[in-house]
Structure formats: C-alpha cells, structure tokens
Motif scaffolding. Structure first.
Motif, PDB file in Angstrom:
ATOM      1  N   THR A   1       0.838  -1.211   0.000  1.00 42.12           N
ATOM      2  CA  THR A   1       0.000   0.000   0.000  1.00 42.12           C
ATOM      3  C   THR A   1       0.870   1.257   0.000  1.00 42.12           C
ATOM      4  O   THR A   1       0.604   2.199  -0.732  1.00 42.12           O
ATOM      5  CB  THR A   1      -0.928   0.030   1.227  1.00 42.12           C
ATOM      6  OG1 THR A   1      -0.206  -0.446   2.353  1.00 42.12           O
ATOM      7  CG2 THR A   1      -2.152  -0.820   1.004  1.00 42.12           C
ATOM      8  N   ARG A   2       1.919   1.225   0.792  1.00 49.05           N
ATOM      9  CA  ARG A   2       2.810   2.396   0.863  1.00 49.05           C
ATOM     10  C   ARG A   2       3.471   2.618  -0.496  1.00 49.05           C
ATOM     11  O   ARG A   2       3.620   3.741  -0.960  1.00 49.05           O
ATOM     12  CB  ARG A   2       3.857   2.136   1.949  1.00 49.05           C
ATOM     13  CG  ARG A   2       4.826   3.257   2.162  1.00 49.05           C
ATOM     14  CD  ARG A   2       4.683   3.863   3.563  1.00 49.05           C
ATOM     15  NE  ARG A   2       5.576   5.009   3.727  1.00 49.05           N
ATOM     16  CZ  ARG A   2       5.311   6.230   3.264  1.00 49.05           C
ATOM     17  NH1 ARG A   2       4.187   6.453   2.605  1.00 49.05           N
ATOM     18  NH2 ARG A   2       6.169   7.226   3.441  1.00 49.05           N
ATOM     19  N   ARG A   3       3.857   1.506  -1.123  1.00 51.96           N
ATOM     20  CA  ARG A   3       4.502   1.576  -2.431  1.00 51.96           C
ATOM     21  C   ARG A   3       3.608   2.287  -3.437  1.00 51.96           C
ATOM     22  O   ARG A   3       4.017   3.219  -4.125  1.00 51.96           O
ATOM     23  CB  ARG A   3       4.749   0.146  -2.933  1.00 51.96           C
ATOM     24  CG  ARG A   3       6.177  -0.288  -2.866  1.00 51.96           C
ATOM     25  CD  ARG A   3       6.316  -1.718  -2.452  1.00 51.96           C
ATOM     26  NE  ARG A   3       5.710  -2.707  -3.322  1.00 51.96           N
ATOM     27  CZ  ARG A   3       5.653  -3.993  -3.005  1.00 51.96           C
ATOM     28  NH1 ARG A   3       6.170  -4.403  -1.868  1.00 51.96           N
ATOM     29  NH2 ARG A   3       5.095  -4.855  -3.819  1.00 51.96           N
ATOM     30  N   LEU A   4       2.358   1.804  -3.505  1.00 50.18           N
ATOM     31  CA  LEU A   4       1.449   2.338  -4.513  1.00 50.18           C
ATOM     32  C   LEU A   4       1.086   3.789  -4.199  1.00 50.18           C
ATOM     33  O   LEU A   4       0.943   4.617  -5.096  1.00 50.18           O
ATOM     34  CB  LEU A   4       0.192   1.466  -4.598  1.00 50.18           C
ATOM     35  CG  LEU A   4       0.482   0.034  -5.065  1.00 50.18           C
ATOM     36  CD1 LEU A   4      -0.807  -0.768  -5.165  1.00 50.18           C
ATOM     37  CD2 LEU A   4       1.222   0.029  -6.400  1.00 50.18           C
ATOM     38  N   GLU A   5       0.997   4.085  -2.913  1.00 49.35           N
ATOM     39  CA  GLU A   5       0.702   5.448  -2.493  1.00 49.35           C
ATOM     40  C   GLU A   5       1.792   6.413  -2.969  1.00 49.35           C
ATOM     41  O   GLU A   5       1.515   7.421  -3.629  1.00 49.35           O
ATOM     42  CB  GLU A   5       0.673   5.429  -0.967  1.00 49.35           C
ATOM     43  CG  GLU A   5      -0.229   6.401  -0.285  1.00 49.35           C
ATOM     44  CD  GLU A   5      -0.189   6.106   1.209  1.00 49.35           C
ATOM     45  OE1 GLU A   5      -0.999   5.275   1.660  1.00 49.35           O
ATOM     46  OE2 GLU A   5       0.667   6.671   1.912  1.00 49.35           O
ATOM     47  N   LEU A   6       3.038   6.044  -2.650  1.00 50.83           N
ATOM     48  CA  LEU A   6       4.161   6.905  -3.027  1.00 50.83           C
ATOM     49  C   LEU A   6       4.266   7.035  -4.541  1.00 50.83           C
ATOM     50  O   LEU A   6       4.483   8.125  -5.080  1.00 50.83           O
ATOM     51  CB  LEU A   6       5.465   6.344  -2.459  1.00 50.83           C
ATOM     52  CG  LEU A   6       5.712   6.617  -0.971  1.00 50.83           C
ATOM     53  CD1 LEU A   6       6.937   5.858  -0.483  1.00 50.83           C
ATOM     54  CD2 LEU A   6       5.914   8.117  -0.755  1.00 50.83           C
TER      55      LEU A   6
ATOM     56  N   SER B   1       1.962   6.682  -6.716  1.00 45.67           N
ATOM     57  CA  SER B   1       0.849   7.456  -7.241  1.00 45.67           C
ATOM     58  C   SER B   1       1.104   8.957  -7.086  1.00 45.67           C
ATOM     59  O   SER B   1       0.896   9.741  -8.016  1.00 45.67           O
ATOM     60  CB  SER B   1      -0.421   7.043  -6.508  1.00 45.67           C
ATOM     61  OG  SER B   1      -1.505   7.750  -7.017  1.00 45.67           O
ATOM     62  N   SER B   2       1.612   9.340  -5.923  1.00 45.35           N
ATOM     63  CA  SER B   2       1.861  10.769  -5.734  1.00 45.35           C
ATOM     64  C   SER B   2       3.000  11.245  -6.628  1.00 45.35           C
ATOM     65  O   SER B   2       3.007  12.378  -7.101  1.00 45.35           O
ATOM     66  CB  SER B   2       2.145  11.064  -4.262  1.00 45.35           C
ATOM     67  OG  SER B   2       3.417  10.578  -3.914  1.00 45.35           O
TER      68      SER B   2
ATOM     69  N   GLU C   1       1.656  11.837  -9.997  1.00 42.39           N
ATOM     70  CA  GLU C   1       0.920  13.089 -10.023  1.00 42.39           C
ATOM     71  C   GLU C   1       1.881  14.253 -10.255  1.00 42.39           C
ATOM     72  O   GLU C   1       1.602  15.169 -11.021  1.00 42.39           O
ATOM     73  CB  GLU C   1       0.173  13.235  -8.700  1.00 42.39           C
ATOM     74  CG  GLU C   1      -0.952  14.228  -8.768  1.00 42.39           C
ATOM     75  CD  GLU C   1      -1.713  14.280  -7.462  1.00 42.39           C
ATOM     76  OE1 GLU C   1      -1.765  13.248  -6.764  1.00 42.39           O
ATOM     77  OE2 GLU C   1      -2.228  15.363  -7.147  1.00 42.39           O
TER      78      GLU C   1
ATOM     79  N   GLN D   1      -1.026  11.285 -13.487  1.00 45.89           N
ATOM     80  CA  GLN D   1      -1.918  10.590 -12.567  1.00 45.89           C
ATOM     81  C   GLN D   1      -3.041   9.861 -13.290  1.00 45.89           C
ATOM     82  O   GLN D   1      -3.542   8.847 -12.817  1.00 45.89           O
ATOM     83  CB  GLN D   1      -2.492  11.542 -11.506  1.00 45.89           C
ATOM     84  CG  GLN D   1      -3.355  12.657 -12.055  1.00 45.89           C
ATOM     85  CD  GLN D   1      -2.520  13.886 -12.389  1.00 45.89           C
ATOM     86  OE1 GLN D   1      -1.419  13.774 -12.930  1.00 45.89           O
ATOM     87  NE2 GLN D   1      -3.034  15.049 -12.043  1.00 45.89           N
TER      88      GLN D   1
ATOM     89  N   GLU E   1      -2.092   5.925 -14.564  1.00 43.65           N
ATOM     90  CA  GLU E   1      -1.544   4.964 -13.598  1.00 43.65           C
ATOM     91  C   GLU E   1      -1.710   3.517 -14.028  1.00 43.65           C
ATOM     92  O   GLU E   1      -0.818   2.699 -13.883  1.00 43.65           O
ATOM     93  CB  GLU E   1      -2.229   5.139 -12.239  1.00 43.65           C
ATOM     94  CG  GLU E   1      -1.723   6.330 -11.472  1.00 43.65           C
ATOM     95  CD  GLU E   1      -2.353   6.437 -10.100  1.00 43.65           C
ATOM     96  OE1 GLU E   1      -3.216   5.605  -9.767  1.00 43.65           O
ATOM     97  OE2 GLU E   1      -1.964   7.359  -9.358  1.00 43.65           O
TER      98      GLU E   1
END
Ligand SMILES: Nc1ncnc2c1ncn2[C@@H]1O[C@H](COP(=O)(O)OP(=O)(O)OP(=O)(O)O)[C@@H](O)[C@H]1O
Ligand SMILES: [Mg+2]
Lengths: 402, 290
Positions: free
Chosen positions: B118-123, B125-126, B129, B134, B137
C-alpha cells in the motif's frame, strides 16, 4: 523480506502472459504427480482389499502348497504340472490336533460341458469342509457331503454356474465331465475378487467330491493345495510348525512344500503388487525429472529473454538475492501449479476408476502432501540454475543485452 | 564538498587487439545541486562514464568517491543498496517493464526497499501526479507515448528520493515537444535541490544545465559552467554535436554545421536529428495527449 517485492504476484502475471508455455512446461510434473498418486492409491486400495479378503476367506487358514505352487500366485491359470503333495499328506494332516477342519484341493483336467462347454473352467476335487474353511456360504442349494453324496454331485463357483448353464439357478441340472454325468447340488456365493489373490480361481471352479475323483485317477491324483483351518488364531504358529514337521516326515525329510500363514498369503500377493507399484513409481519419477528439466529449460530461455528486465530491476536497486528469489519463486510457482493440477487430475482419475472398475483406490492425504512438497522441491532444484544465472549477471551487461 | 569524485578513472573493454579504451584517466568532480550536461560525439564514452557514476559498472582503474566514500570496488549487494537508496536512472529507451502497469513500474524501486504494497502504490501514485501522469496509472507502457514513458521513468527515478538523477539521453527518442516536457521536469527536480547528470546530443538542451562537460575519445576535453536558460558557449559553437548525416544530405551537399546550428531562439528547433517521418509520428501522439 525477500518475499516483499510481490514476487508471487509477478510470477502469476508472467505465467498468465505465457499461458501455453507454462502449461506445456508443467506437463511432466502434472503427469508425474498424477501417476504417483493414482498408482499409490490403486496399490493401497488393492492391498487393503487383499487384506480384507484374507481376513474373511482365509481367517485362521494355513495354506499348504507344493513348492512350485507358491510361484504360481502370479495368476492361477498356470497350474504346477507335478505336485509334491499326495493323498498320504492329506490323511496325515487331517488327524493333527488343534484342527477345526482341513480341505484338500485336487486340480483335475478335462473340459466340463453343460448347456455349453466351459473350457476355461477348473475342476477341483475337494471335501464337504470347503464352505467352512473358506468361510463362504452358498447362493443356492447345499454343499455335497460324504454322507448324502451319491457320488456324482457337484457344486459350482459363481462364474462357472453362469458359464455352464443358460438358466439362472442351475440346481439339479447336470453336466458331463470325464465321460461322467454330474448333478449340480449347489452354487457358491461370489468370492470378491482382487488381482493376485487366490479367490479368482474359486469363482471359476467346479467342485466335485474327492472320493469320486479318486476313482477317476486311480488314487494318484495330484494335490494342488491343502487348506487347514485352526481352531483359533492363537494356535496358528504352533499348528504351522506341526504341519511342517508332519510333512517333513511323510516327505522323508525333503522340504518340497510350503506352509503359509494367512498373513504370508497376503504379503505374497501384495509383494508382486509392490513390485509393479515400484516400477510404475519409477517411471513417474522419471516423468517428474523430465518435467523438472523442462522447467529448467524454459526458465533458462525466460532469463535470456528477460535480460533487459533484469537489468532495469538491478538498476533500480534489486540485489542479486532479490533477483534470485524472483526467478526461484517463478519456477516454483510453475511446478506447484503443475503439482496442483496433477493432484486434481489424480482425484478425477480416482473417481473414474471407482465408477468403471472394481478398484477402489485409497488416496491418502500424506501422499497428496508429499506430492505437493515434491513439486515445490522440483521448482526450487531445477529453477536454481537459471535463477543463479539471472542473479549473477552484472547490471550493465544485463541492460546492454536486448 | 563534492558529491561525486572521480580520479583518473579508466575503463577498458575487451582484451588483446580488440581492447577499447572507453575512458582515459578521467577526473571529474560534481557537487551537490549541479545540473550537468555531458556532450560529445558518439562512442566517446559518455554512457560508460554515466554507468560508472551510477554504480552499474566498475572502472578498470582509478578511484570513485560517492559522498566521500570509495565505491569503485563495492560488492554487488552493497552497490545494489547504494543504487536503491541514492541513485535514480533514466535511460534512452525501454525504461519500463512491459508487463507491469505504469504505477507498478514506478513503485518497483520501493519494492526492493521493503516497503509495504500500500505504501509503495501510495508513493508511486503521488510521484506520478508530480510528473502529470496521474491519469495514466493503470496504463501499460505499450499504451503510452514516448514522452509519457520518459515521464513515468522520471517518476520512477524519483520515487525513492535519490540524491543523484542519472539520465542517459533521456530525450534521445523524443521530438521537440517531448524533449521539452522531459527537460522541464528534470529542471524542476534540479530546482528542488537534486543533482542531475544527463547526456545529450542536442546543444539546445544545454540551456537547462548549470554545467556542461564535453568529452572526446574517452577524455574530458572541456568543462564549463553555463547559465540557466542559455545554450552553453562551446555547444553553440557546435564543436561536438555530431548528428548522423543522411545520404540525402550528402547528395545535397548539406554541411553538418548548417543542419545543427540553432537558428536564433526558435523553440521548435529543439528536436534532435531524427528521420522526419518518425518525428512527425511522435509529434501527433504528444499533441493528442495535451
Ligand atoms: N560492452 C562493450 N564492449 C566493448 N566495447 C564497448 C562496450 N561498451 C562500449 N564500448 C566501447 O566504448 C566506447 C564508448 O562507448 P559509450 O557507449 O560510452 O559511448 P557513448 O559516448 O555513450 O556513445 P553514444 O553517444 O553513441 O551513446 C565505444 O567505442 C564503444 O565501442
Ligand atoms: Mg551512450
């Protein structure tokens, strides 16, 4: 930690992308695993059946055979030409202490003809104790006995009854054998048949009184087996020893006979089964090995194809170990998938065998578990060479390689 | 304090008669926060230099200090860790893994760092952006234009917060619009305090750099500071850009100097020398995007 980069998901993605290649790669594993499980299942099923039957038909029964006879347990169509057992032996054993009953089995030649002729039938001369000794009841009629037997009466095995006569219940019917007419007194219930077991012969047999038979052969007919039933299972070993000593005396010291306990009968039959099982498992192991080599081959190709990917992964920071894990997990995923398909296939074959044959394979969870472990091991062992190759590649060489 | 310090670094390829001296005792130091352009004719050793600086390759001789630490003989696993933590790469082409989505591609370096999914995809994704991707993706690389691929590659290079960004001809396959997009992004990264080193054949692109290093035959032949927004002096003289000359040019007697010399400040002439048809094709894809 090494698992964190989503290797398993990646492996599944790669497998999906090369569906056919993956399936073909798994083929050896699928066949190997499925055949190991099926063969072990069949063999254990048969072993269980044999044990059950030995327990029901040969409970407390000591089987005395001519030396040659024990070899013929491969299948009873081959009958020893000359038996070393004689009438004298039969008489000697009948008077031993601790015996419930004893039954001689004389094999006689010649074709019986009722409504039809029955060339594949076996004619066995015996006495009235047979149903008691074999713990088998009659479907119809009664077994002949010394008192009421007017001589030419007979009892038929279940298959023999159907082969000789058109009617469903052939009581009172007659057939000819050896130029004589015999009347059917009874029909035995069907013996449950398993491969390699004694019972096969009884279903095909025509039983006639031994007194009658001795007239035909002028008192020198050969004894195929003598079955001796003990009063209790506790007496079996001592009785077997006594039988041996008695026969040694009548055979003037020559040990040309065998005395088998029920457990030995079972192991005799299962021994051959075990040999066949081992052979088949050997072939399955070869199949697994070939499957493993297939995986290795495909993985080597895959590593070469994906050199650039390896380069990119190393450039963004993958260590040798992480690349190694990636490819090991990929090869293991392929082999485990193959193993699972193999297990499912084995279960399907099992259902099919139960439906279409009289086999009832025993599939134990231990065998399934071991197969699964073996397929994991194959993935690791055969995947390690390609995985090492991938991991040891210098990043710059991997990147340059398109 | 120099971030990168190369001393008498040589690189030899092959052996015997086939030996190539790709780098000939190059000494170079690059400070934190510099935006370095490396130029020079094909085969002069630019990529070799970048690969050594990026710990993808090792020098045959010489010493390399990265943040004051000798790194030229690191074990593979230590080199991997340094690449993971301090360096971001952008290559000319085939940057992204074709079977992964853009998001997964950008998240890749973090996977090797041991971050949770989750952290991977979060980072990632940002980071996408930040490069203006964005809305791409879940695209696969094959569904992107060349410029978009390079933007995603830049996002990936940035995602693990490296101190050095190394880009080997990041605009090599792009037309003028794509080139500008990529260079503006790198320029932004530079402004945020990152050190950026890139190779280019296009003198125009030196206007983004604070320093231009010229190479020739494995040697650094010139090293000049350059004002942001200005094409570097030497580059303007067009000493080292040696674009591929086509047969038609030869027949028409077109001189290389004529072809490459930037005509004043016309922005549309940013493009590298590329076959015309290819350029037009790339152009349309980019235009459709915006
Ligand atoms: N793996 C290799 N094996 C042998 N020689 C190599 C290898 N890689 C590069 N070289 C040689 O080293 C020299 C420098 O190559 P390099 O790739 O660094 O050039 P470059 O400046 O990046 O050129 P370009 O602008 O075309 O990318 C060249 O002469 C090349 O032939
Ligand atoms: Mg290059």
């Amino acid at each position: 930690m090494s698992f964190s980069p989503g290797h398993i998901k990646g492996a599944i993605v790669t497998m999906r992308a090369n569906r056919w290649r993956s399936l073909l790669t798994m083929f050896g594993i699928i066949v190997g695993v499925a055949s190991v499980i099926v063969i072990i299942g069949i063999s254990q099923g048969v072993k269980r059946d044999i044990t059950n039957q030995v327990n029901s038909y040969s409970k407390n029964v000591i089987t005395v055979s001519s030396r040659a006879a024990s070899v013929s347990s491969f299948g009873f169509s081959t009958v020893p030409a000359v038996s070393t057992l004689t009438n004298q032996d039969v008489k000697a054993l009948a008077h031993l202490k601790g015996i419930r009953a004893s039954v001689p089995l004389y094999l006689l030649s010649g074709v019986a003809t009722g409504d039809r002729s029955y060339p594949s039938g076996v004619v066995i001369a015996t006495n009235q104790n047979l149903p008691l000794v074999l713990n088998q009841s009659l479907a119809y009629g009664a077994f002949f006995n010394d008192q009421n037997s007017n001589g030419f009466s007979a009892v038929l095995g279940n298959n023999a009854a159907r082969a000789l006569f058109k009617g469903s219940i052939p009581l009172g019917y007659s057939f000819t054998w050896g130029g004589q007419q015999f009347v059917v007194d009874g029909v035995l219930n069907k013996f449950n048949v398993t491969p390699f077991s004694n019972n096969t012969i009884y279903n095909d047999a025509i039983f006639i009184p031994d007194i009658v038979a001795s007239q035909f052969n002028h008192g020198s007919s050969s004894v195929f087996q003598i079955l001796v039933k003990a009063k209790s299972s506790a007496q079996l070993p001592s009785l077997a020893k006594q039988i041996s000593l008695t026969l040694l005396r009548t055979h003037s010291g020559q040990h040309n006979f065998s005395v088998l306990l029920p457990s030995q009968i079972a192991s005799n039959s299962t021994g051959i089964l075990g040999l066949l099982t081992e052979l088949t498992i050997g072939i399955a192991v070869i199949s697994l090995f070939v499957g493993g080599v297939g995986i290795m081959n495909v993985m080597l190709v895959s590593v070469t194809e994906r050199m650039h990917e390896i380069g990119i992964r190393k450039a963004v920071g993958a260590s040798n170990r992480q690349i190694l894990m990636q490819f090991l997990i990929e090869s293991t995923t392929v082999s485990v998938a193959g193993g699972l398909i193999g297990i499912i296939l084995a279960l399907l074959v099992d259902v099919g065998l139960r439906d279409t044959t009289n086999l009832s394979p025993v599939i134990s969870w231990q065998v399934v578990l071991i197969s699964a472990l073996i397929s994991i091991m194959i993935g690791i062992v055969f995947g390690s060479v390609p995985a090492f190759r991938a991991s040891k590649k210098e990043p710059i060489d991997a990147l340059r390689n398109d | 304090m120099a971030l990168i310090n190369l001393e008498d670094v040589s690189k030899l390829y092959g052996f015997g008669d086939a030996t190539t001296l790709a780098l000939d005792e190059v000494s170079l130091s690059i400070n934190k926060g510099e935006f370095v352009a490396i130029m020079g004719p094909s085969g002069c050793g630019k990529s070799t230099l970048l690969n050594i600086m990026g710990l993808l390759d090792r020098p045959t001789h010489g010493s390399y200090k990265l943040s004051n630490r000798l790194v030229e003989r690191l074990s593979p696993s230590r080199a991997a860790k340094l690449r993971r933590d301090t360096i971001g790469f952008i290559f000319q082409s085939y940057n992204l893994l074709p079977r992964l989505t853009v998001l997964e591609n950008v998240a890749l370096p973090l996977a090797y760092k041991g971050y949770s999914l989750t952290r991977r995809l979060e980072l990632a994704s940002s980071m996408l952006e930040r490069v203006g991707m964005q809305n791409r993706e879940y695209f696969y690389p094959s569904q992107l234009s060349g410029g978009q691929i390079q933007c995603a590659a830049i996002a990936r290079a940035l995602v693990n917060d490296p101190t050095i960004i190394i880009a080997d001809e990041p605009t090599g396959n792009l037309d003028s619009n794509g080139s500008r997009l990529v260079m503006e992004l790198l320029s932004e990264i530079h402004k945020m305090g990152n050190t950026v080193i890139f190779v280019t054949h296009n003198p125009e692109l030196t206007r983004y750099a604070t320093r231009v290093v010229y190479m020739h035959d494995g040697l650094v032949v010139q090293d000049e500071t350059s004002d942001l927004g200005q094409v570097a002096k030497t580059a303007r003289r067009n000493l080292y850009s040696v674009p591929r000359k086509s047969v038609e040019d030869d027949l028409a007697g077109v001189s290389l100097l004529m072809k490459v010399m930037p005509e004043d400040d016309k922005k549309d002439e940013l493009a590298e020398e590329k076959p015309k048809s290819k350029r037009r094709k790339r152009g349309t894809t980019i235009r459709r995007r915006s």
